[in-house]
Design a protein around this motif. Structure first.
Motif, PDB file in Angstrom:
ATOM      1  N   PRO A 103       0.818  -1.204   0.000  1.00 55.65           N
ATOM      2  CA  PRO A 103       0.000   0.000   0.000  1.00 55.65           C
ATOM      3  C   PRO A 103       0.859   1.264   0.000  1.00 55.65           C
ATOM      4  O   PRO A 103       2.066   1.216   0.269  1.00 55.65           O
ATOM      5  CB  PRO A 103      -0.781  -0.101   1.308  1.00 55.65           C
ATOM      6  CG  PRO A 103       0.155  -0.812   2.234  1.00 55.65           C
ATOM      7  CD  PRO A 103       0.884  -1.802   1.355  1.00 55.65           C
ATOM      8  N   ALA A 104       0.215   2.383  -0.285  1.00 52.10           N
ATOM      9  CA  ALA A 104       0.867   3.681  -0.117  1.00 52.10           C
ATOM     10  C   ALA A 104       0.664   4.091   1.344  1.00 52.10           C
ATOM     11  O   ALA A 104      -0.388   3.840   1.925  1.00 52.10           O
ATOM     12  CB  ALA A 104       0.242   4.712  -1.042  1.00 52.10           C
ATOM     13  N   ILE A 105       1.684   4.706   1.907  1.00 52.56           N
ATOM     14  CA  ILE A 105       1.626   5.173   3.292  1.00 52.56           C
ATOM     15  C   ILE A 105       1.772   6.697   3.283  1.00 52.56           C
ATOM     16  O   ILE A 105       2.794   7.217   2.844  1.00 52.56           O
ATOM     17  CB  ILE A 105       2.754   4.561   4.158  1.00 52.56           C
ATOM     18  CG1 ILE A 105       2.797   3.037   4.032  1.00 52.56           C
ATOM     19  CG2 ILE A 105       2.635   5.034   5.605  1.00 52.56           C
ATOM     20  CD1 ILE A 105       1.592   2.317   4.552  1.00 52.56           C
ATOM     21  N   ALA A 106       0.742   7.385   3.746  1.00 54.88           N
ATOM     22  CA  ALA A 106       0.769   8.847   3.848  1.00 54.88           C
ATOM     23  C   ALA A 106       1.063   9.207   5.300  1.00 54.88           C
ATOM     24  O   ALA A 106       0.326   8.810   6.203  1.00 54.88           O
ATOM     25  CB  ALA A 106      -0.569   9.439   3.417  1.00 54.88           C
ATOM     26  N   THR A 107       2.149   9.944   5.526  1.00 55.10           N
ATOM     27  CA  THR A 107       2.570  10.323   6.872  1.00 55.10           C
ATOM     28  C   THR A 107       2.516  11.841   7.010  1.00 55.10           C
ATOM     29  O   THR A 107       3.163  12.558   6.244  1.00 55.10           O
ATOM     30  CB  THR A 107       3.997   9.822   7.165  1.00 55.10           C
ATOM     31  OG1 THR A 107       4.034   8.404   6.967  1.00 55.10           O
ATOM     32  CG2 THR A 107       4.424  10.160   8.586  1.00 55.10           C
ATOM     33  N   ALA A 108       1.736  12.308   7.984  1.00 59.20           N
ATOM     34  CA  ALA A 108       1.527  13.746   8.190  1.00 59.20           C
ATOM     35  C   ALA A 108       2.165  14.205   9.493  1.00 59.20           C
ATOM     36  O   ALA A 108       2.137  13.489  10.498  1.00 59.20           O
ATOM     37  CB  ALA A 108       0.030  14.048   8.213  1.00 59.20           C
ATOM     38  N   ARG A 109       2.730  15.418   9.430  1.00 57.63           N
ATOM     39  CA  ARG A 109       3.315  16.068  10.600  1.00 57.63           C
ATOM     40  C   ARG A 109       2.833  17.513  10.635  1.00 57.63           C
ATOM     41  O   ARG A 109       2.713  18.147   9.592  1.00 57.63           O
ATOM     42  CB  ARG A 109       4.846  16.070  10.505  1.00 57.63           C
ATOM     43  CG  ARG A 109       5.469  14.709  10.644  1.00 57.63           C
ATOM     44  CD  ARG A 109       6.975  14.748  10.348  1.00 57.63           C
ATOM     45  NE  ARG A 109       7.545  13.427  10.418  1.00 57.63           N
ATOM     46  CZ  ARG A 109       7.383  12.465   9.524  1.00 57.63           C
ATOM     47  NH1 ARG A 109       6.651  12.684   8.463  1.00 57.63           N
ATOM     48  NH2 ARG A 109       7.936  11.281   9.668  1.00 57.63           N
ATOM     49  N   ASP A 123       4.013  13.331   3.484  1.00 54.18           N
ATOM     50  CA  ASP A 123       4.755  12.566   2.494  1.00 54.18           C
ATOM     51  C   ASP A 123       4.005  11.272   2.240  1.00 54.18           C
ATOM     52  O   ASP A 123       3.494  10.656   3.175  1.00 54.18           O
ATOM     53  CB  ASP A 123       6.167  12.236   2.997  1.00 54.18           C
ATOM     54  CG  ASP A 123       7.053  13.458   3.084  1.00 54.18           C
ATOM     55  OD1 ASP A 123       6.854  14.408   2.298  1.00 54.18           O
ATOM     56  OD2 ASP A 123       7.955  13.475   3.937  1.00 54.18           O
ATOM     57  N   VAL A 124       3.947  10.877   0.977  1.00 56.16           N
ATOM     58  CA  VAL A 124       3.315   9.611   0.609  1.00 56.16           C
ATOM     59  C   VAL A 124       4.395   8.726   0.004  1.00 56.16           C
ATOM     60  O   VAL A 124       5.087   9.130  -0.937  1.00 56.16           O
ATOM     61  CB  VAL A 124       2.161   9.817  -0.403  1.00 56.16           C
ATOM     62  CG1 VAL A 124       1.475   8.479  -0.684  1.00 56.16           C
ATOM     63  CG2 VAL A 124       1.157  10.839   0.108  1.00 56.16           C
ATOM     64  N   ALA A 125       4.552   7.533   0.557  1.00 53.01           N
ATOM     65  CA  ALA A 125       5.572   6.583   0.099  1.00 53.01           C
ATOM     66  C   ALA A 125       4.913   5.250  -0.234  1.00 53.01           C
ATOM     67  O   ALA A 125       3.801   4.968   0.223  1.00 53.01           O
ATOM     68  CB  ALA A 125       6.630   6.383   1.189  1.00 53.01           C
ATOM     69  N   ASP A 126       5.604   4.441  -1.009  1.00 56.40           N
ATOM     70  CA  ASP A 126       5.087   3.096  -1.268  1.00 56.40           C
ATOM     71  C   ASP A 126       5.476   2.185  -0.114  1.00 56.40           C
ATOM     72  O   ASP A 126       6.121   2.616   0.856  1.00 56.40           O
ATOM     73  CB  ASP A 126       5.554   2.564  -2.629  1.00 56.40           C
ATOM     74  CG  ASP A 126       7.037   2.196  -2.693  1.00 56.40           C
ATOM     75  OD1 ASP A 126       7.764   2.280  -1.675  1.00 56.40           O
ATOM     76  OD2 ASP A 126       7.482   1.807  -3.787  1.00 56.40           O
ATOM     77  N   ALA A 127       5.079   0.925  -0.188  1.00 55.34           N
ATOM     78  CA  ALA A 127       5.328  -0.018   0.910  1.00 55.34           C
ATOM     79  C   ALA A 127       6.819  -0.243   1.160  1.00 55.34           C
ATOM     80  O   ALA A 127       7.211  -0.619   2.255  1.00 55.34           O
ATOM     81  CB  ALA A 127       4.639  -1.350   0.626  1.00 55.34           C
ATOM     82  N   GLY A 128       7.645   0.025   0.148  1.00 53.90           N
ATOM     83  CA  GLY A 128       9.085  -0.118   0.300  1.00 53.90           C
ATOM     84  C   GLY A 128       9.764   1.127   0.828  1.00 53.90           C
ATOM     85  O   GLY A 128      10.980   1.151   1.012  1.00 53.90           O
TER      86      GLY A 128
END
Length: 164
Positions: A103-109, A123-128
């Motif tokens: 999945p895509a992981i969206a991380t907010a600060r 930032d949005v990153a892929d599972a890797g």
């Protein structure tokens, strides 16, 4: 109200928010769900579902933007005063790469949380862990109206919304 420090607390707040909506909306389409939090940031995951892919089989740009938007907004909801909702008034998103690894992981600060403005970076990153997009959202806390205000206040207090 502080940002959730445990995944359990994050899930409780997310479930209460969604139950209080009373209708299907973009979070249903995106399939977004809580992934992680640490008291300063929170992350949501979004599957690489067929409905969220572009023709090349990678994440659609609109899906990546949606993941960033929902994650940033939910984080901002945690820091505005009760009875208010963070209305997005500006966003900037840069697409860096794309991926077929979900999945895509969206991380907010939170960059800044004041009385009249909240700024979040997402930032949005892929599972890797490969960064796919980076963004900044600016919100203005606005008073909620009617039923939504009641639900928002109960959510912030951790009480049932009456919409379960």
């Amino acid at each position: 109200m502080p940002v959730p420090a445990s995944l359990e607390e994050f899930v409780i707040r997310w479930d209460a928010f969604r139950a209080g909506l009373g209708f299907e909306e973009i979070t249903d389409t995106l399939g977004i769900e809580p992934h992680a939090c640490d008291g300063a940031s929170l992350a949501m995951r979004m599957p690489l579902a067929a409905r969220l892919r572009q023709a090349g089989g990678m994440f659609a740009a609109t899906a990546l933007f949606g993941a960033a938007d929902v994650t940033g907004t939910f984080l901002a909801m945690q820091v505005v005063e009760p009875g208010h909702f963070p209305l997005a008034v500006q966003s900037n998103l840069n697409f860096i790469d794309n991926s077929r690894v979900g999945p895509a992981i969206a991380t907010a600060r939170i960059v800044r949380a004041g009385r009249t403005i909240v700024v979040a970076s997402v930032d949005v990153a892929d599972a890797g862990g490969k960064v796919l997009a980076t963004s900044t959202f600016t919100y203005v806390p606005k008073p909620s109206a009617g039923r939504g205000q009641d639900i928002g206040e109960r959510l912030l207090e951790g009480a049932p919304t009456g919409q379960e």
